[in-house]
Write an enzyme that holds these catalytic residues in place. Structure first.
Site, mmCIF file in Angstrom:
data_model
loop_
_atom_site.group_PDB
_atom_site.id
_atom_site.type_symbol
_atom_site.label_atom_id
_atom_site.label_comp_id
_atom_site.label_asym_id
_atom_site.label_seq_id
_atom_site.Cartn_x
_atom_site.Cartn_y
_atom_site.Cartn_z
ATOM 1 C CE LYS A 97 -4.420 0.719 2.244
ATOM 2 N NZ LYS A 97 -5.077 0.682 3.560
HETATM 3 C C1 E4P Z 1 -8.331 1.798 3.538
HETATM 4 O O1 E4P Z 1 -7.602 0.980 3.011
HETATM 5 C C2 E4P Z 1 -8.174 2.363 4.876
HETATM 6 O O2 E4P Z 1 -7.539 1.377 5.662
HETATM 7 C C3 E4P Z 1 -9.453 2.672 5.564
HETATM 8 O O3 E4P Z 1 -10.573 2.298 4.788
HETATM 9 C C4 E4P Z 1 -9.566 3.995 6.212
HETATM 10 O O4 E4P Z 1 -10.820 4.133 6.841
HETATM 11 P P1 E4P Z 1 -11.136 5.292 7.880
HETATM 12 O O5 E4P Z 1 -11.264 6.576 7.136
HETATM 13 O O6 E4P Z 1 -12.457 4.903 8.505
HETATM 14 O O7 E4P Z 1 -10.008 5.312 8.860
#
Ligand code: E4P
Length: 273
Positions: A97
């Site tokens: 990522k």
């Molecule tokens: C995506 O890959 C992130 O891990 C995640 O969806 C972030 O979500 P949040 O905005 O609720 O922290």
């Protein structure tokens, strides 16, 4: 639509896979911290390498995104390669990522380092999930750089629109996919009228130009938003464990079970023993 679990909590991941609804996992540094803190609070002496290995095994060969923590192209590429080398042999399911733009503020020289890292890692055959996508044009650039996945953050767009308008909200509050009119003005961020609208526009652009890149609707905070991600054609939605659980609930389902349970004929039960 594929469903990923947005969690680094081994118990949650195992449970979601046991239910047969999970097609992958996304983690991020905040989710990993939460999971690690939980283990430490339970008195466990954590071996992080072993923990991640278990997480990859629990995911049963389906994709797992592990995020880099460095903020320069060189750092992200080195970490991405290291993570891939260290863990991909376990279940052949590691994705790296990478934030689309790791600059901490406009004007930082690292502005394009995310794209560079996406491009280098993808060229080396390492699948990349390009994260922190807040505009369709960021998604387009990430796809062109070779990302296997792009992750538009729907919930955080809704947070931004409400925050700018001075509206009080809870993170899990539903925000209309078709936008919200406040003081006679449709709230928007440069033509994006909701988090789901961002997902929709990303899907549309990548489909027009037939990219193989899959759109992961991320930062999904409630079941209705998950439904809307499916309706706008997100290839994948990554969902917190709590949202997966909430997707099953309906008062009439509970009532129906209660009523049917009251009507059970004893002969029928005995026949099945
Ligand atoms: C995506 O890959 C992130 O891990 C995640 O969806 C972030 O979500 P949040 O905005 O609720 O922290």
């Amino acid at each position: 639509m594929k469903i990923f679990i947005d969690s680094a909590d081994l118990d949650e991941i195992r449970q979601a896979f046991a239910w047969g609804v999970c097609d992958g996992v996304t983690t991020n540094p905040s989710l990993l911290k939460k999971a690690v803190d939980k283990r430490k609070a339970a008195g466990e002496k954590l071996d992080i390498k072993e923990y991640i290995s278990q997480l990859l095994q629990a995911s049963q060969g389906s994709p797992v995104s592990l995020e880099v923590t460095e903020l320069t192209a060189e750092g992200m590429i080195a970490q991405g390669k290291r993570l891939f080398e260290m863990f991909n042999h376990i279940a052949r399911n590691v994705n790296i990522k990478i934030p689309i733009n790791p600059a901490l503020k406009d004007g930082d020289t690292t502005h394009f380092d995310g794209l560079k890292a996406v491009s280098v890692l993808s060229d080396e055959g390492i699948p990349v999930n390009c994260t922190l996508i807040f505009t369709p044009e960021q998604a387009l650039l990430a796809a062109k750089a070779g990302a296997a996945y792009v992750s538009p953050f729907a919930g955080r767009v809704d947070d931004l629109l409400r925050k700018r308008a001075g509206i009080k909200f809870d993170k899990s509050d539903y925000y209309p996919a078709d936008g919200f009119v406040h003081n006679n003005e449709l709230l928007e961020d440069n033509g994006i009228i909701s988090g789901i609208d961002l997902v929709r526009q990303c899907v549309e652009i990548l489909e027009i130009y037939e990219f193989d890149t899959e759109v992961i609707a991320a930062s999904i905070r409630n079941p209705r938003q998950a439904r809307e991600a499916a309706l706008v054609g997100a290839h994948i939605a990554t969902l917190p464990f709590s949202v997966i659980c909430d997707m099953l609930k309906h008062e009439k389902t509970h009532e129906g079970v209660e009523l049917f349970t009251k009507d059970i004929v004893i002969e029928y039960v005995n026949m099945l023993k």
